[in-house]
Write a protein that holds these residues in place. Structure first.
Motif, PDB file in Angstrom:
ATOM      1  N   PRO A 153       0.895  -0.872  -0.261  1.00  0.00           N
ATOM      2  CA  PRO A 153      -0.152   0.298  -0.365  1.00  0.00           C
ATOM      3  C   PRO A 153       0.958   0.807  -0.280  1.00  0.00           C
ATOM      4  O   PRO A 153       2.064   1.420   0.491  1.00  0.00           O
ATOM      5  N   GLY A 154       0.725   2.764  -0.544  1.00  0.00           N
ATOM      6  CA  GLY A 154       1.597   3.372  -1.171  1.00  0.00           C
ATOM      7  C   GLY A 154       0.637   4.492  -0.191  1.00  0.00           C
ATOM      8  O   GLY A 154       0.522   4.185   1.057  1.00  0.00           O
ATOM      9  N   LYS A 155       0.685   5.337  -0.629  1.00  0.00           N
ATOM     10  CA  LYS A 155       0.131   6.670  -0.065  1.00  0.00           C
ATOM     11  C   LYS A 155      -1.262   7.090  -0.610  1.00  0.00           C
ATOM     12  O   LYS A 155      -2.330   6.616  -1.031  1.00  0.00           O
ATOM     13  N   ALA A 156      -2.123   7.092   0.580  1.00  0.00           N
ATOM     14  CA  ALA A 156      -3.761   7.455   0.813  1.00  0.00           C
ATOM     15  C   ALA A 156      -3.741   8.685   0.806  1.00  0.00           C
ATOM     16  O   ALA A 156      -3.188   9.340   0.902  1.00  0.00           O
ATOM     17  N   LEU A 177      -5.495  15.508   2.059  1.00  0.00           N
ATOM     18  CA  LEU A 177      -4.038  15.004   2.099  1.00  0.00           C
ATOM     19  C   LEU A 177      -3.526  14.326   1.363  1.00  0.00           C
ATOM     20  O   LEU A 177      -4.516  12.811   1.061  1.00  0.00           O
ATOM     21  N   GLU A 178      -2.059  13.483   1.250  1.00  0.00           N
ATOM     22  CA  GLU A 178      -2.095  13.041   1.142  1.00  0.00           C
ATOM     23  C   GLU A 178      -0.668  11.781   2.451  1.00  0.00           C
ATOM     24  O   GLU A 178       0.343  12.364   2.086  1.00  0.00           O
ATOM     25  N   ARG A 234      -1.399   2.730   9.864  1.00  0.00           N
ATOM     26  CA  ARG A 234      -2.209   1.870   9.178  1.00  0.00           C
ATOM     27  C   ARG A 234      -2.142   2.134   7.877  1.00  0.00           C
ATOM     28  O   ARG A 234      -3.700   2.991   7.636  1.00  0.00           O
ATOM     29  N   VAL A 235      -1.879   1.430   6.348  1.00  0.00           N
ATOM     30  CA  VAL A 235      -2.815   2.210   6.061  1.00  0.00           C
ATOM     31  C   VAL A 235      -2.919   0.064   4.658  1.00  0.00           C
ATOM     32  O   VAL A 235      -1.820  -0.588   5.152  1.00  0.00           O
ATOM     33  N   GLU A 236      -4.500  -0.290   4.508  1.00  0.00           N
ATOM     34  CA  GLU A 236      -4.847  -1.105   4.276  1.00  0.00           C
ATOM     35  C   GLU A 236      -5.565  -1.496   2.561  1.00  0.00           C
ATOM     36  O   GLU A 236      -6.176  -0.680   2.792  1.00  0.00           O
ATOM     37  N   GLU A 237      -4.819  -2.346   1.804  1.00  0.00           N
ATOM     38  CA  GLU A 237      -5.970  -2.308   0.741  1.00  0.00           C
ATOM     39  C   GLU A 237      -7.175  -2.955   0.778  1.00  0.00           C
ATOM     40  O   GLU A 237      -8.368  -2.749  -0.262  1.00  0.00           O
ATOM     41  N   ALA A 251      -9.287   1.271   3.453  1.00  0.00           N
ATOM     42  CA  ALA A 251      -8.713   1.388   5.261  1.00  0.00           C
ATOM     43  C   ALA A 251      -7.752   2.028   5.457  1.00  0.00           C
ATOM     44  O   ALA A 251      -6.665   1.318   5.306  1.00  0.00           O
ATOM     45  N   VAL A 252      -8.229   2.925   6.162  1.00  0.00           N
ATOM     46  CA  VAL A 252      -6.719   3.691   6.986  1.00  0.00           C
ATOM     47  C   VAL A 252      -7.091   3.713   8.545  1.00  0.00           C
ATOM     48  O   VAL A 252      -8.044   4.382   8.954  1.00  0.00           O
TER      49      VAL A 252
END
Lengths: 463, 282
Positions: A282-285, A299-300, A320-323, A331-332
C-alpha cells in the motif's frame, strides 16, 4: 567393455582401495542416494518445513533437525554420500583403465594375432579367381569400410585385418570424468558463490540482499534501484510479462540500467539479477479532512506519517494503510493525539456502503466512525498502490565448470553409444584349385554394424 | 479445429490398438496391415493437428509450439511414442510390440481429451515459459519418455514370453510364438533404454540451462528435477548392470518397468508434490 569381472587389476592393493573399487559400493550408494532424494521430495524442505514443524513434538523435531532432514540436500550426510560416490567413481575408473588401455593398444598394434587358429570362422565361402587377385578385391572392400587394412602373408595364406572405433573404449571414462567435473563445479559454486533475494519497492534503492537459508545479508558494492515495475496481462487474465526497470548505481551515479524480465536476467559486476516475484505494497492514502461540515483539506499520506489538524492542537498519525481490510475495501487507521488524550479509528473508503449494509454500525463500533474526533470528519478517497519487485540475486563461479562437464558428458555418450570397436579378419587361401575365404568378425557393441561389415564382404561371393 | 482432429485421433488409436490385439491372436496377415495403416493414419492426423494448433496459436497472437501445458504435453507424449513405435516396426519388420505399445498412446490421448481437469484450450505462455529453451527441453524430455515407454512395453513382452523353456516343457503358447525371440527382445529393450537415456540426459541438461536463465540456478532440488535424477540413476543402473555385470533378459525387463514407473512419476506424480514444475498450478 563386454563382461568383465570386478577384481582389481593390480595385486597387493590395500583393503580400502578394493572397498572403493567395488561396483557393489556403487550400487549401494546409488540406491541410498536415490531413496534419500525421494525422501527429500516428500518431506517439506527449508522454508516450507517451518510450518510443518509446529505440529510435531519438540523432541522429534530436534532429532530430525540434528539429522538435517529439513535441508536434506545440503546436509552433511547427503554431501558425504556424494563424495563417496565421487571417490568410488574415480577408483573404479582408475582400476579399470590399464585393462582398457591394453585392449586399445593391442588393437592398434594389429590385434592379438590372427584368431583363425582358435575355432571355426563365422563365414566361409569360395571365390573363382586366383587367390591373390581375390584378396586384392576383398582388401578394397575392407579398406572402404575400415580405412587402413593390415595385410600379412605366410605360406601363401593372406590374412587381412580391418579395425575401427577402438577409441570408443574411452567413452565411459569421459562420461565418468564428466560427472566428477560437474560435481567439482557444484562445489566451486557452493563455496564461492552466493544465493540471495531482495524485494525493492518502486522508486527505492537497496545495496544489500538477504541470503537464502537464513544465512544473514550480503552487502553489495553497488546499489540497485527499481524505477518501475509493470505486470502485463493477456485478455484472459493470465500474466503476460513481469518487468522491472532497474538502475545500477555506483557512488550515487547510474552506471547501468535496463529492463529485467523473467528468463532474461541482468548481469552486473559479476552478479546476476533475476525477476523472481512481485507484490503490492500500500502506498499513499488520499484523505479529505472536513472541519464542521465546511472547511476541507486534502492530504496525501503514507503509513507512519503524521500531520497536524488545522486550527486545533492535535496530531494525526497514520497507523496503518490497508488495501482491503476484512473484505470491506481500502481503509486507513488514524490515531489522533491531543491534549485530551488519544483515540484511534478506521476510515473506510466505502463507509457509505458499509453503513447501508449494517445500519448503525458506526454507533456500535465507534472505531469505524470516521467522525469520531469531533468536529472533524475524515474520508478516504483512495489508496495508491505501489509494486515491489522480488529479485533473485546470485553469483555462481562454478557454472562454466558445470557447463564444461555437461558438454563432456554428451561427448562421452557419443563415444560410447555412436561408436563401437569392430574388427574383421579375412583369410584368403588356395584350396583345391579354388580360392577359399574365411571371415571372422568381432565387436564390443553394435552387432548390427558388424553384420553390415560382414555382408559387404560376403556380397563379393555373389558377384 | 485441432481439438476435433485430436478427438478423432483418440478413436483411430483405439482402433489401431484393437487391430494389433487381433493380430496377436490371429497371426500376421490382413489385420496386421490394417493395424499398421490405422496407426500411421492416426499419426499423420495427429501431426497435422499439432501443426494446426501451432498455426492457430499464432493467429491468436500468442504463438508458441504446442508444448506448453498438461494437455499439449500428453498429446505430444502420445505422438512421440507412436512415432518411435512405427519407426521401430518399420526397422525390425515385426508388429509384435504393437499390442503392448499402442494402447498406451490411446490411453494418453483419452486422458488428455476426457479428464475434466485438463483444458484443451490454447493458452498463452506465462512469463516463465517464454523461453527459447521450452521447445528443446520438452522435445528431448518427451523423446526420452517415449523411448522408455517402448522399453517398458518390451519388458512386459519379455516377462509374458516367460523364461527360457525348461527341459520337458511344452514350448510356446500362441502368444509366445507371436512374440519375438528373447534375445531380440532383450537387444531391442536395451537399444530403447540407451536412446531414452541419451534423450533424458539432454532433457536434464537443457532443463538446467533454462533453470539457470529463469530461476538463477541450474539445479535446485525441485521435485521434478529430483525425480528426473532418480529416473536417470535407475537407467544408469540398468545400463551398468548390463555392461559391467552382464545382466540380460528378465532382470533387464524388470528394471525397464521400474524405470518406466519412475518416468511416469516424474511426469505426472510430481504434480501432486509442491514445486515449480507443477502443471496444476497454472
Amino acid at each position: 567393455m563386454g563382461k568383465e569381472s570386478n577384481r582389481p587389476a593390480g595385486e597387493g592393493k590395500n583393503a580400502l582401495w578394493s572397498f572403493f573399487a567395488s561396483v557393489r559400493l556403487t550400487v549401494v550408494l546409488l540406491i541410498v542416494i536415490a531413496v534419500s532424494a525421494v525422501l527429500g521430495t516428500v518431506v517439506p524442505q527449508q522454508e516450507e518445513a517451518q510450518r510443518f514443524l509446529r505440529d510435531l513434538p519438540p523432541g522429534l523435531v530436534s532429532v530430525l533437525q540434528f539429522l538435517q532432514i529439513f535441508d536434506m540436500y545440503h546436509s552433511v550426510w547427503f554431501l558425504l554420500m556424494m563424495a563417496l560416490l565421487a571417490v568410488n567413481l574415480t577408483v573404479c575408473s582408475v582400476n579399470r583403465f590399464p585393462r582398457t588401455w591394453r585392449i586399445f593398444s593391442s588393437a592398434r598394434s594389429g590385434g592379438r594375432g590372427s584368431p583363425f587358429g582358435g575355432g571355426a570362422a563365422d563365414h566361409v565361402f569360395s571365390l573363382p579367381g586366383p587367390h591373390a587377385r581375390e584378396a586384392e578385391r576383398l582388401e578394397g572392400i575392407l579398406r572402404k569400410r575400415f580405412g587402413t587394412v593390415r595385410r600379412a602373408e605366410e605360406k601363401g595364406v593372406i590374412t587381412l585385418h580391418g579395425e575401427k572405433g577402438a577409441f570408443s573404449y574411452f567413452g565411459v571414462y569421459v562420461v565418468h570424468a564428466s560427472i566428477l567435473v560437474i560435481l567439482a563445479g557444484a562445489i566451486i559454486g557452493s563455496l564461492s558463490g552466493f544465493d540471495g533475494y531482495v524485494n525493492i519497492p518502486e522508486g527505492e534503492t537497496v545495496d544489500a540482499v538477504k541470503l537464502r537459508g537464513g544465512q544473514g545479508t550480503k552487502k553489495l558494492d553497488f546499489a540497485v534501484r527499481c524505477d518501475r515495475f509493470t505486470v502485463e496481462f493477456y485478455e484472459n487474465g493470465m500474466p503476460k510479462e513481469f518487468r522491472s526497470d532497474l538502475a545500477f548505481l555506483r557512488g550515487g551515479k547510474t552506471v547501468h540500467e535496463g529492463p529485467l524480465r523473467v528468463n532474461h536476467p541482468i548481469e552486473f559486476a559479476g552478479i546476476r539479477f533475476y525477476q523472481a516475484s512481485y507484490g503490492n505494497i500500500p502506498g499513499k492514502a488520499r484523505l479529505t479532512v472536513t472541519e464542521g461540515g465546511s472547511r476541507k483539506k486534502l492530504l496525501e499520506v503514507a503509513a507512519g506519517e503524521q500531520f497536524e489538524l488545522p486550527g486545533r492542537k492535535a496530531t494525526v498519525s497514520v497507523l496503518r494503510v490497508e488495501e482491503n481490510l476484512m473484505n470491506m475495501g481500502p481503509a486507513v487507521k488514524l490515531g489522533v493525539m491531543s491534549e485530551g488524550g488519544g483515540i484511534a479509528f478506521w476510515v473506510f473508503r466505502q463507509i457509505r456502503e458499509i453503513e447501508e449494509a449494517n445500519p448503525g454500525i458506526t454507533k456500535q463500533v465507534p472505531q469505524f466512525n470516521p467522525g469520531l474526533y469531533k468536529p472533524y470528519v475524515f474520508s478516504l478517497d483512495g489508496i495508491e498502490s505501489a509494486y515491489y519487485t522480488g529479485l533473485q540475486v546470485s553469483t555462481d563461479p562454478g557454472i562454466p565448470v558445470v557447463a564444461a562437464g555437461a558438454t563432456l558428458m554428451v561427448a562421452g555418450f557419443m563415444l560410447v553409444f555412436l561408436f563401437s570397436h569392430r574388427q574383421v579378419w579375412v583369410r584368403v587361401e588356395e584350396k583345391g584349385g579354388n580360392c577359399r575365404v574365411s571371415l571372422i568378425g568381432r565387436c564390443n557393441r553394435d552387432p548390427a554394424g558388424l553384420a553390415r561389415d560382414m555382408n559387404a564382404l560376403t556380397a563379393a561371393e555373389v558377384k | 479445429m485441432n481439438i476435433v482432429i485430436l478427438n478423432w485421433v483418440t478413436f483411430i488409436y483405439f482402433g489401431a490398438a484393437v487391430f494389433y490385439f487381433i493380430t496377436m491372436l490371429r497371426e500376421e496377415g490382413f489385420w496386421g496391415k490394417a493395424a499398421t495403416v490405422t496407426a500411421s493414419v492416426g499419426l499423420a492426423a495427429q501431426t497435422v493437428a499439432l501443426i494446426v494448433r501451432w498455426v492457430e496459436s499464432h493467429r491468436m497472437g500468442i504463438g508458441h509450439a504446442p508444448l506448453s501445458n498438461l494437455y499439449e504435453s500428453l498429446i505430444f507424449f502420445s505422438w512421440t511414442v507412436m512415432l518411435l513405435y512405427l519407426i521401430m516396426e518399420f526397422r525390425i519388420k515385426n508388429r509384435s510390440a504393437g499390442p503392448f505399445v499402442t494402447p498406451f498412446t490411446f490411453l494418453l490421448m483419452a486422458y488428455a481429451s476426457l479428464s475434466p481437469n485438463i483444458s484443451g484450450q490454447i493458452q498463452p505462455l506465462i512469463p516463465a515459459l517464454k523461453s527459447n529453451w521450452l521447445t528443446s527441453h520438452v522435445l528431448t524430455c518427451f523423446m526420452g519418455y517415449a523411448s522408455f515407454a517402448i522399453a517398458g512395453g518390451l519388458g512386459c513382452m519379455y516377462l509374458l514370453k516367460g523364461e527360457e523353456g525348461r527341459a520337458g516343457e511344452i514350448p510356446a503358447s500362441s502368444l509366445a510364438r507371436f512374440l519375438p525371440s528373447r534375445d531380440a527382445l532383450d537387444e531391442l529393450l536395451y537399444q530403447c533404454a540407451i536412446l531414452g537415456f541419451i534423450f533424458l540426459t539432454l532433457g536434464i541438461i537443457t532443463g538446467a540451462v533454462w533453470a539457470h536463465y529463469a530461476w538463477g540456478r541450474y539445479w535446485g532440488w525441485d521435485p521434478k528435477e529430483t525425480w528426473s535424477l532418480i529416473t536417470w540413476l535407475v537407467y544408469a543402473a540398468l545400463l551398468h548392470s548390463r555392461y559391467v555385470r552382464g545382466w540380460r533378459g528378465r532382470r533387464m525387463a524388470v528394471m525397464a518397468l521400474v524405470g518406466l514407473a519412475c518416468v511416469l512419476f516424474t511426469y505426472l506424480g510430481v504434480n501432486y508434490l509442491p514445486g515449480l514444475h507443477s502443471y496444476l498450478q497454472s
